[in-house]
Design an enzyme around this catalytic site. Structure first.
Site, PDB file in Angstrom:
ATOM      1  N   GLU A 173       0.820  -1.230   0.000  1.00 33.26           N
ATOM      2  CA  GLU A 173       0.000   0.000   0.000  1.00 33.26           C
ATOM      3  C   GLU A 173       0.849   1.272   0.000  1.00 33.26           C
ATOM      4  O   GLU A 173       0.658   2.160   0.848  1.00 33.26           O
ATOM      5  CB  GLU A 173      -0.972  -0.008   1.183  1.00 33.26           C
ATOM      6  CG  GLU A 173      -2.011  -1.099   1.072  1.00 33.26           C
ATOM      7  CD  GLU A 173      -3.156  -1.000   2.068  1.00 33.26           C
ATOM      8  OE1 GLU A 173      -3.075  -0.204   3.027  1.00 33.26           O
ATOM      9  OE2 GLU A 173      -4.152  -1.717   1.878  1.00 33.26           O
ATOM     10  N   GLU A 292      -5.627  -8.193  -0.663  1.00 30.62           N
ATOM     11  CA  GLU A 292      -6.353  -7.891   0.587  1.00 30.62           C
ATOM     12  C   GLU A 292      -7.802  -7.646   0.212  1.00 30.62           C
ATOM     13  O   GLU A 292      -8.112  -6.717  -0.551  1.00 30.62           O
ATOM     14  CB  GLU A 292      -5.777  -6.661   1.301  1.00 30.62           C
ATOM     15  CG  GLU A 292      -4.443  -6.917   1.963  1.00 30.62           C
ATOM     16  CD  GLU A 292      -3.972  -5.767   2.855  1.00 30.62           C
ATOM     17  OE1 GLU A 292      -4.829  -5.069   3.458  1.00 30.62           O
ATOM     18  OE2 GLU A 292      -2.750  -5.564   2.923  1.00 30.62           O
TER      19      GLU A 292
HETATM   20  O1  AHR Z   1      -5.485  -5.806   6.836  1.00 31.74           O
HETATM   21  C1  AHR Z   1      -5.310  -4.717   7.687  1.00 31.74           C
HETATM   22  C2  AHR Z   1      -4.510  -3.592   7.037  1.00 31.74           C
HETATM   23  O2  AHR Z   1      -5.257  -3.074   5.969  1.00 31.74           O
HETATM   24  C3  AHR Z   1      -3.193  -3.972   6.393  1.00 31.74           C
HETATM   25  O3  AHR Z   1      -2.131  -3.971   7.292  1.00 31.74           O
HETATM   26  C4  AHR Z   1      -2.995  -2.890   5.376  1.00 31.74           C
HETATM   27  O4  AHR Z   1      -2.248  -3.326   4.266  1.00 31.74           O
HETATM   28  C5  AHR Z   1      -4.419  -2.477   5.015  1.00 31.74           C
HETATM   29  O5  AHR Z   1      -4.577  -1.111   5.047  1.00 31.74           O
END
Ligand code: AHR
Length: 503
Positions: A173, A292
């Site tokens: 990210e 994610e």
């Molecule tokens: O999954 C929780 C968080 O969400 C992770 O650490 C990050 O990559 C995202 O913002």
């Protein structure tokens, strides 16, 4: 009762379903590792301190590749801290989650846990506080057979065979201002390209993921992907997508349509990647690593939970421990439908996360482990979706949402294994008030019968599995499903997710 119609034709395929689509994610965050997968004093702990009840549940979930060790955590992580004799490993401040990392569980322990749960390792390198040199060091440590300083260090630390990590994320990210080492797309694209080239020089077999946007709602979304891929197109295999959904201000109608947003997100990233490829005259295609995704009630997570002051850096605090309901499981199952519908370009994905932290599995220290509602759509889809994803013709009524306008009441995907002829259909009914009758033309699948039926629905769409009532919600058989004259009919309850297997 509203009705909908659908046709499944095995000739119209989207693409092969790769097992990596059913990946997970373990971050050193909250009680995920410590008091989650690892609790040496627990009655089910094995010789290495891993909870065997959790291992059993992860195996049942059916998780392919597991992304590790973060997340935001990776942007401050020194991998060297997590290897070597335990008693010599340093305790470190984890700035991302304002916690203390003891490094009791590190690279080798996690690798051993993966063997127990039957999953592969996907590693992220730190491009926040670190750069190309440290990424190369980690790659040499993990993948080089032996005879060099770092590979011999791995062997001395107990692992003769290389870890052979195939998929690597180039940071996490990096578009997010919250990320340690956050950069502009231009700056990130350059460092990602440089790191990718060097990593491939060391190990040409690795598959590399460039960071895409941390959500489709970032102000830089689209342009970020274009610029990053402009720099990295020839060096990487994937661009990442991250998306989390929640019911905002009680708007369940829009929440139930979250997969519409995910569909649009994927389509836009595919178009942007293909545009960059077209401008370069390249025949190469960049795939998506949706590394994610989940339902996450981010609005309930307040920074005060985490920012506990300079003197207070807890070990394994309770963070991001969402408790999922029936409606969350329906939306979650629909997100999996969206991933399958895009199986031609989304070729790896990671549910974020696995245990305690926005997770399908919960544990209590010294107590039991249990399945959240979201456990079921994942385990069932991972088990039944085999072979190829099929393109469907679907004719369904629509409804109006505040966030996404008019959307279909039904969403669906079908899969078929060309080798066995076995097929599966995954369905959601987004109506909050009415059950719906669906007719599916399955004549093209040949002489099939209904083998398994699973429906998640409840009179109380907010029902959850909790420590005190761990089996309140579970999928039930759907007795309405039957096939006659090449037509499968099934009744889908209001706010429901259903899986049917045909063979
Ligand atoms: O999954 C929780 C968080 O969400 C992770 O650490 C990050 O990559 C995202 O913002």
């Amino acid at each position: 009762m509203p009705t909908a119609r659908m046709t499944i034709d095995p000739h119209f395929t989207v693409g092969p379903i790769r097992r990596n689509l059913f990946g997970g994610f373990v971050e050193h965050l909250g009680r995920h590792v410590y008091d989650g997968i690892y609790e040496p004093g627990h009655e089910t702990a094995d010789a290495e301190g891993f909870r065997q009840d959790v291992i059993e549940l992860v195996r049942e979930l059916g998780v392919a590749t597991i992304r590790y060790p973060g997340g935001n955590f990776v942007s401050g992580f020194k991998w060297e801290d997590s290897v070597g004799p335990r008693e010599e490993r340093p305790r470190r401040l984890d700035l991302a989650w304002h916690s203390t990392e003891t490094n009791e569980v590190g690279m080798h322990e996690f690798r051993s846990w993966l063997d127990k749960v039957g999953s592969d390792l996907m590693l992220a390198v730190n491009l926040g506080t670190r750069g190309t040199a440290e990424a190369l060091d980690l790659l040499e440590y993990a993948n080089f057979p032996g005879g060099t300083a770092l590979s011999d260090r791995r062997i001395a630390n107990g692992e003769k065979d290389p870890f052979d990590v195939k998929i690597w994320c180039l940071g996490n990210e990096m578009d997010g201002p919250w990320q340690i080492g956050h950069r502009s797309a231009d700056d990130y694209g350059k460092i990602a390209s440089q790191t990718a080239k060097a990593m491939r020089q060391l190990d040409p077999r690795v598959e590399l993921v460039a960071c895409g946007s941390s959500s489709a709602h970032m102000p830089t979304f689209g342009e970020w992907e274009r610029v990053v891929l402009h720099h990295t197109y020839d060096d990487v295999d994937y661009i990442s997508c991250h998306a989390y959904y929640e019911a905002k201000d009680g708007d369940i109608g829009s929440f139930l349509a979250s997969a519409v947003d995910m569909d649009g997100f994927i389509d836009t990233v595919v178009k942007t990647a293909d545009h960059v490829g077209a401008v370069r005259g390249s025949s190469k295609k960049i795939d998506i690593s949706f590394d994610e995704w989940n339902v996450w009630y981010q609005r309930r997570f307040h920074d005060e939970e985490r920012m506990t002051g300079i003197e207070n850096w807890p070990v394994a605090p309770r963070l991001l421990e969402d408790h999922y309901s029936v409606v969350d499981a329906v939306v979650f199952g629909n997100l999996m439908i969206s991933l399958l519908k895009h199986a031609d370009r989304v070729t790896t994905a990671s549910l974020a996360q696995l245990v305690n932290v926005i997770a399908p599995i919960m544990t209590e220290p010294g107590g039991p482990a249990w399945r959240q509602t979201t456990f079921f759509p994942f385990s069932i889809t991972s088990r039944l979706a085999r072979g190829e994803a099929l393109e469907l013709k679907l004719d369904a009524p629509t409804y109006e949402t505040a966030e996404y306008g008019e959307v279909p009441l039904v969403d669906a995907v079908a899969t078929r294994d060309p080798e066995t002829g076995e097929a599966a259909v995954f369905l959601v009914n987004r109506s909050q008030s009415e059950q719906l009758e669906l007719s599916i033309d399955v004549a093209g699948l040949g002489d099939v019968t209904v083998r398994e039926t699973h429906t998640i629905s409840d009179d109380d769409i907010h029902a959850k599995n909790t420590l005190d009532d761990r089996e309140r919600v579970a999928p039930k058989a759907n007795a309405s499903a039957r096939i006659s004259d090449g037509t499968l009919t099934v009744t889908l309850p209001a706010v429901s997710w259903t899986a049917l297997s045909l063979g």
